[in-house]
Design an enzyme around this catalytic site. Sequence first.
Site, PDB file in Angstrom:
ATOM      1  N   GLY A 190       0.830  -1.204   0.000  1.00 13.89           N
ATOM      2  CA  GLY A 190       0.000   0.000   0.000  1.00 13.89           C
ATOM      3  C   GLY A 190       0.859   1.246   0.000  1.00 13.89           C
ATOM      4  N   VAL A 193      -1.044   6.932   2.489  1.00 13.56           N
ATOM      5  CA  VAL A 193      -0.437   7.898   3.403  1.00 13.56           C
ATOM      6  C   VAL A 193       0.517   7.225   4.386  1.00 13.56           C
ATOM      7  CG1 VAL A 193      -0.968   9.969   4.705  1.00 13.56           C
ATOM      8  CG2 VAL A 193      -2.728   8.956   3.299  1.00 13.56           C
ATOM      9  N   ILE A 194       0.064   6.124   4.997  1.00 22.31           N
ATOM     10  CA  ILE A 194       0.935   5.455   5.982  1.00 22.31           C
ATOM     11  C   ILE A 194       2.144   4.834   5.275  1.00 22.31           C
ATOM     12  CG2 ILE A 194       1.107   3.558   7.651  1.00 22.31           C
ATOM     13  CD1 ILE A 194      -1.757   4.072   8.446  1.00 22.31           C
ATOM     14  N   GLY A 281      -5.238   0.660   4.321  1.00 20.87           N
ATOM     15  CA  GLY A 281      -6.464   1.320   4.751  1.00 20.87           C
ATOM     16  C   GLY A 281      -6.902   0.848   6.124  1.00 20.87           C
ATOM     17  N   ASP A 322     -13.417   8.558  12.676  1.00 17.76           N
ATOM     18  CA  ASP A 322     -13.103   7.432  11.792  1.00 17.76           C
ATOM     19  C   ASP A 322     -14.208   6.375  11.752  1.00 17.76           C
ATOM     20  OD1 ASP A 322     -10.654   8.621  11.391  1.00 17.76           O
ATOM     21  OD2 ASP A 322      -9.462   6.882  11.979  1.00 17.76           O
ATOM     22  N   ALA A 330      -7.646  13.232  11.748  1.00 21.32           N
ATOM     23  CA  ALA A 330      -7.865  13.703  13.112  1.00 21.32           C
ATOM     24  C   ALA A 330      -8.640  15.026  13.134  1.00 21.32           C
ATOM     25  CB  ALA A 330      -6.519  13.867  13.810  1.00 21.32           C
ATOM     26  N   HIS A 454       8.358  38.894   2.507  1.00 23.10           N
ATOM     27  CA  HIS A 454       9.481  38.420   1.703  1.00 23.10           C
ATOM     28  C   HIS A 454      10.720  38.289   2.572  1.00 23.10           C
ATOM     29  CE1 HIS A 454      12.173  37.883  -1.691  1.00 23.10           C
ATOM     30  NE2 HIS A 454      12.968  38.803  -1.153  1.00 23.10           N
TER      31      HIS A 454
HETATM   32  P1  FAD Z   1      -9.327   7.204  17.375  1.00 22.19           P
HETATM   33  O1  FAD Z   1      -8.230   8.177  17.424  1.00 22.19           O
HETATM   34  O2  FAD Z   1      -9.064   5.871  16.773  1.00 22.19           O
HETATM   35  O3  FAD Z   1      -9.811   7.015  18.886  1.00 22.19           O
HETATM   36  C1  FAD Z   1     -10.757   6.084  19.254  1.00 22.19           C
HETATM   37  C2  FAD Z   1     -10.557   5.749  20.716  1.00 22.19           C
HETATM   38  O4  FAD Z   1     -11.692   5.029  21.168  1.00 22.19           O
HETATM   39  C3  FAD Z   1      -9.345   4.869  21.000  1.00 22.19           C
HETATM   40  O5  FAD Z   1      -8.644   5.361  22.100  1.00 22.19           O
HETATM   41  C4  FAD Z   1      -9.974   3.513  21.314  1.00 22.19           C
HETATM   42  O6  FAD Z   1      -9.198   2.734  22.228  1.00 22.19           O
HETATM   43  C5  FAD Z   1     -11.257   3.947  21.972  1.00 22.19           C
HETATM   44  N1  FAD Z   1     -12.344   2.950  21.957  1.00 22.19           N
HETATM   45  C6  FAD Z   1     -12.793   2.221  20.914  1.00 22.19           C
HETATM   46  N2  FAD Z   1     -13.859   1.461  21.304  1.00 22.19           N
HETATM   47  C7  FAD Z   1     -14.081   1.757  22.601  1.00 22.19           C
HETATM   48  C8  FAD Z   1     -15.033   1.332  23.545  1.00 22.19           C
HETATM   49  N3  FAD Z   1     -16.001   0.471  23.226  1.00 22.19           N
HETATM   50  N4  FAD Z   1     -14.960   1.821  24.809  1.00 22.19           N
HETATM   51  C9  FAD Z   1     -13.977   2.706  25.153  1.00 22.19           C
HETATM   52  N5  FAD Z   1     -13.052   3.152  24.303  1.00 22.19           N
HETATM   53  C10 FAD Z   1     -13.113   2.685  23.035  1.00 22.19           C
HETATM   54  N6  FAD Z   1      -4.711  11.992  10.756  1.00 22.19           N
HETATM   55  C11 FAD Z   1      -4.371  13.269  10.553  1.00 22.19           C
HETATM   56  O7  FAD Z   1      -5.259  14.127  10.460  1.00 22.19           O
HETATM   57  N7  FAD Z   1      -3.067  13.671  10.444  1.00 22.19           N
HETATM   58  C12 FAD Z   1      -2.056  12.784  10.534  1.00 22.19           C
HETATM   59  O8  FAD Z   1      -0.890  13.163  10.438  1.00 22.19           O
HETATM   60  C13 FAD Z   1      -2.373  11.417  10.746  1.00 22.19           C
HETATM   61  N8  FAD Z   1      -1.392  10.508  10.841  1.00 22.19           N
HETATM   62  C14 FAD Z   1      -1.730   9.196  11.062  1.00 22.19           C
HETATM   63  C15 FAD Z   1      -0.705   8.263  11.131  1.00 22.19           C
HETATM   64  C16 FAD Z   1      -1.005   6.931  11.332  1.00 22.19           C
HETATM   65  C17 FAD Z   1       0.122   5.917  11.414  1.00 22.19           C
HETATM   66  C18 FAD Z   1      -2.367   6.529  11.497  1.00 22.19           C
HETATM   67  C19 FAD Z   1      -2.724   5.090  11.769  1.00 22.19           C
HETATM   68  C20 FAD Z   1      -3.386   7.449  11.443  1.00 22.19           C
HETATM   69  C21 FAD Z   1      -3.075   8.796  11.202  1.00 22.19           C
HETATM   70  N9  FAD Z   1      -4.073   9.758  11.095  1.00 22.19           N
HETATM   71  C22 FAD Z   1      -3.740  11.059  10.864  1.00 22.19           C
HETATM   72  C23 FAD Z   1      -5.497   9.412  11.251  1.00 22.19           C
HETATM   73  C24 FAD Z   1      -5.991   9.756  12.669  1.00 22.19           C
HETATM   74  O9  FAD Z   1      -5.189   9.084  13.613  1.00 22.19           O
HETATM   75  C25 FAD Z   1      -7.448   9.364  12.821  1.00 22.19           C
HETATM   76  O10 FAD Z   1      -8.207   9.934  11.793  1.00 22.19           O
HETATM   77  C26 FAD Z   1      -7.984   9.847  14.158  1.00 22.19           C
HETATM   78  O11 FAD Z   1      -7.262   9.293  15.229  1.00 22.19           O
HETATM   79  C27 FAD Z   1      -9.461   9.490  14.311  1.00 22.19           C
HETATM   80  O12 FAD Z   1      -9.926   9.947  15.534  1.00 22.19           O
HETATM   81  P2  FAD Z   1     -11.121   9.219  16.280  1.00 22.19           P
HETATM   82  O13 FAD Z   1     -11.352   9.994  17.521  1.00 22.19           O
HETATM   83  O14 FAD Z   1     -12.254   9.039  15.341  1.00 22.19           O
HETATM   84  O15 FAD Z   1     -10.609   7.757  16.628  1.00 22.19           O
HETATM   85  P1  NAI Z   2      -4.689   4.675   2.408  1.00 21.70           P
HETATM   86  O1  NAI Z   2      -6.100   4.508   2.050  1.00 21.70           O
HETATM   87  O2  NAI Z   2      -4.102   6.015   2.479  1.00 21.70           O
HETATM   88  O3  NAI Z   2      -3.787   3.845   1.391  1.00 21.70           O
HETATM   89  C1  NAI Z   2      -3.956   2.477   1.192  1.00 21.70           C
HETATM   90  C2  NAI Z   2      -3.252   2.088  -0.089  1.00 21.70           C
HETATM   91  O4  NAI Z   2      -3.199   0.685  -0.156  1.00 21.70           O
HETATM   92  C3  NAI Z   2      -3.993   2.562  -1.341  1.00 21.70           C
HETATM   93  O5  NAI Z   2      -3.096   3.187  -2.220  1.00 21.70           O
HETATM   94  C4  NAI Z   2      -4.594   1.296  -1.904  1.00 21.70           C
HETATM   95  O6  NAI Z   2      -4.742   1.315  -3.301  1.00 21.70           O
HETATM   96  C5  NAI Z   2      -3.576   0.261  -1.456  1.00 21.70           C
HETATM   97  N1  NAI Z   2      -4.105  -1.094  -1.344  1.00 21.70           N
HETATM   98  C6  NAI Z   2      -5.283  -1.471  -0.799  1.00 21.70           C
HETATM   99  N2  NAI Z   2      -5.393  -2.823  -0.831  1.00 21.70           N
HETATM  100  C7  NAI Z   2      -4.255  -3.288  -1.389  1.00 21.70           C
HETATM  101  C8  NAI Z   2      -3.763  -4.598  -1.683  1.00 21.70           C
HETATM  102  N3  NAI Z   2      -4.460  -5.694  -1.395  1.00 21.70           N
HETATM  103  N4  NAI Z   2      -2.562  -4.704  -2.284  1.00 21.70           N
HETATM  104  C9  NAI Z   2      -1.814  -3.597  -2.578  1.00 21.70           C
HETATM  105  N5  NAI Z   2      -2.233  -2.350  -2.322  1.00 21.70           N
HETATM  106  C10 NAI Z   2      -3.426  -2.191  -1.724  1.00 21.70           C
HETATM  107  O7  NAI Z   2      -4.524   3.873   3.790  1.00 21.70           O
HETATM  108  P2  NAI Z   2      -3.349   3.850   4.866  1.00 21.70           P
HETATM  109  O8  NAI Z   2      -2.078   4.315   4.276  1.00 21.70           O
HETATM  110  O9  NAI Z   2      -3.430   2.503   5.485  1.00 21.70           O
HETATM  111  O10 NAI Z   2      -3.823   4.921   5.909  1.00 21.70           O
HETATM  112  C11 NAI Z   2      -5.124   4.829   6.492  1.00 21.70           C
HETATM  113  C12 NAI Z   2      -5.667   6.172   6.737  1.00 21.70           C
HETATM  114  O11 NAI Z   2      -5.039   6.770   7.859  1.00 21.70           O
HETATM  115  C13 NAI Z   2      -5.449   7.181   5.612  1.00 21.70           C
HETATM  116  O12 NAI Z   2      -6.372   7.035   4.574  1.00 21.70           O
HETATM  117  C14 NAI Z   2      -5.623   8.462   6.315  1.00 21.70           C
HETATM  118  O13 NAI Z   2      -6.985   8.730   6.421  1.00 21.70           O
HETATM  119  C15 NAI Z   2      -5.055   8.164   7.689  1.00 21.70           C
HETATM  120  N6  NAI Z   2      -3.687   8.702   7.762  1.00 21.70           N
HETATM  121  C16 NAI Z   2      -3.500  10.037   7.611  1.00 21.70           C
HETATM  122  C17 NAI Z   2      -2.244  10.569   7.638  1.00 21.70           C
HETATM  123  C18 NAI Z   2      -2.080  12.019   7.402  1.00 21.70           C
HETATM  124  O14 NAI Z   2      -3.064  12.733   7.443  1.00 21.70           O
HETATM  125  N7  NAI Z   2      -0.860  12.504   7.181  1.00 21.70           N
HETATM  126  C19 NAI Z   2      -1.063   9.739   7.871  1.00 21.70           C
HETATM  127  C20 NAI Z   2      -1.376   8.349   7.974  1.00 21.70           C
HETATM  128  C21 NAI Z   2      -2.644   7.868   7.948  1.00 21.70           C
END
Ligand code: FAD
Ligand code: NAI
Length: 475
Positions: A190, A193-194, A281, A322, A330, A454
């Site tokens: 994939g 973004v990640i 994803g 999410d 976030a 600038h």
């Molecule tokens: P979450 O942050 O997933 O929080 C949900 C919380 O609910 C968790 O603490 C979980 O333990 C808790 N929970 C779940 N079920 C229960 C339950 N039944 N009872 C009690 N607690 C529960 N987004 C950005 O905008 N910028 C970025 O740079 C970015 N980088 C990312 C990098 C990575 C590696 C990943 C994986 C994601 C990244 N994201 C980024 C996406 C971002 O982390 C999520 O969109 C965001 O955290 C979603 O917020 P949320 O509150 O919906 O859920």
């Molecule tokens: P993603 O949706 O960004 O990318 C997944 C990639 O995997 C896609 O390009 C897709 O075509 C590919 N893919 C899917 N199935 C596949 C398969 N079977 N074989 C090969 N390729 C395949 O999902 P990702 O990177 O896991 O991140 C999840 C989400 O977390 C993002 O969509 C984003 O919403 C959030 N995130 C945001 C960040 C930011 O804002 N900087 C940083 C990291 C994550």
Amino acid sequence: MSKQFDVIAIGGGPGGYIAAIRAAQLGFNVACIDEWKNSKGGPALGGTCTNVGCIPSKALLQSSENYEQAGHHFGEHGIEVKGLSLDVPKMIGRKDTVVKQNNDGIAYLFKKNKVTFFHGRGSFVAAKNGGYEIKVAGASEEVISGKHIILATGSNARALPGAPFDEVNILSNDGALRLGAVPGRLGLIGSGVIGLEMGSVWRRLGADVTVLEGLPAFLGAVDQQIAKEAHKAFIKQGLKIELGVKVGEIKSGKKGVSVAYVDAKGQTQTLEVDKLIVSIGRMPNTIGLAPETVGLKLNERGAIVVDDECKTNLPNVWAVGDVVRGPMLAHKAEEEGVAVAERIAGQHGHVNFNTIPWVIYTHPEIAWVGQTEEQLKAAGRACKVGTFPFMANGRARAMGDATGMVKMLADAATDEILGVHIIGPYASELIAECVVAMEFRASSEDIARICHAHPTLSEATKEAALAVDKRALNF
Ligand code: FAD
Ligand code: NAI
């Protein structure tokens, strides 16, 4: 009698904790339940974002970029570094400290705003007296009641069939953020973004990184002019990216992981790596909520079904972030959390889905807001395009970081800005001006007429706006 609250947020990530704070600011008696555990079993508020997402990934992106700069770019400035070395456990430790600062910050904010925090899993027990009973299962168990429930339970990484995450060889974002040493060969499935952010971190630290992507186009959702520029930059840095592959069997053993796949030419190939990150994803998470006990509606992907205002099918039950439709970001979760708290208070909270910015924190950074040129063409909307390269920006040259461009799209008839796409230094910060402009429905001429300091990178945005009218001054 159970403890009673006006509002209970289930989930303490950016959606839930921000909703809880905003509801408390509005005068409600609020609880937030979150089950995340730190390494000692204690609470770790902030959800995916704080613990295994936005914050730790940016900490490692910064550390690895510092290492790359010191190793490869300081020389251009006449700074010689001798005996450069890498301490991965220390780097990971710093990242953990940054995470903890953020966990503690949210706990402090809860105290400040008088939000009652429960550490444990929250699940529906029953609808009762116009509200809901929620069980909290943590170190002990109790049932609390709330009139309004805000569900913000987030998402989990999606695994490939037959290749569950073991966080040793086959890693989700969680394991990818806490490797104890640099893997010699790192595979990623994939190139989203990640994939790009984590691939960048470990490549900078010395791993030989191969990314396998299923789709034939690189960053298909991104404006393709920007995506092409990004592809070129990442290849030059040494990331190997194979597009249009079909991943087959994955075998994990003592020597690492082997991934069978069919490449874009239809040839069967095998990728042998020490570690494999699967970043294909994320899936909405409702595990443990017991949605069936109250008849909460989910869609076929497991996301909670909501309307435009984040209302679920149940009265006074809302869902944000999410776990519902829309981008998994976030800041989107936070905006929805604020809007829901305000709606509960009878106000008119709103989220503008047209102006949610996206950022990919690679080097160069990629950021955008609004529509791509491809989307506008497909919609039959005539637009004018202005681009300006950072190569022609004095500040970018002085920084030694002049890859990329700003691209602005404006309506051909009205000149309203419809999208801005940036690849280059601090794109993450530059995009904010464009979001503001679009919120105020600015024209490209508005940006072109505003005085920008600038020498700044933001002058590239002004120049792109001038270029929409074919009158860039410095290019
Ligand atoms: P979450 O942050 O997933 O929080 C949900 C919380 O609910 C968790 O603490 C979980 O333990 C808790 N929970 C779940 N079920 C229960 C339950 N039944 N009872 C009690 N607690 C529960 N987004 C950005 O905008 N910028 C970025 O740079 C970015 N980088 C990312 C990098 C990575 C590696 C990943 C994986 C994601 C990244 N994201 C980024 C996406 C971002 O982390 C999520 O969109 C965001 O955290 C979603 O917020 P949320 O509150 O919906 O859920
Ligand atoms: P993603 O949706 O960004 O990318 C997944 C990639 O995997 C896609 O390009 C897709 O075509 C590919 N893919 C899917 N199935 C596949 C398969 N079977 N074989 C090969 N390729 C395949 O999902 P990702 O990177 O896991 O991140 C999840 C989400 O977390 C993002 O969509 C984003 O919403 C959030 N995130 C945001 C960040 C930011 O804002 N900087 C940083 C990291 C994550």
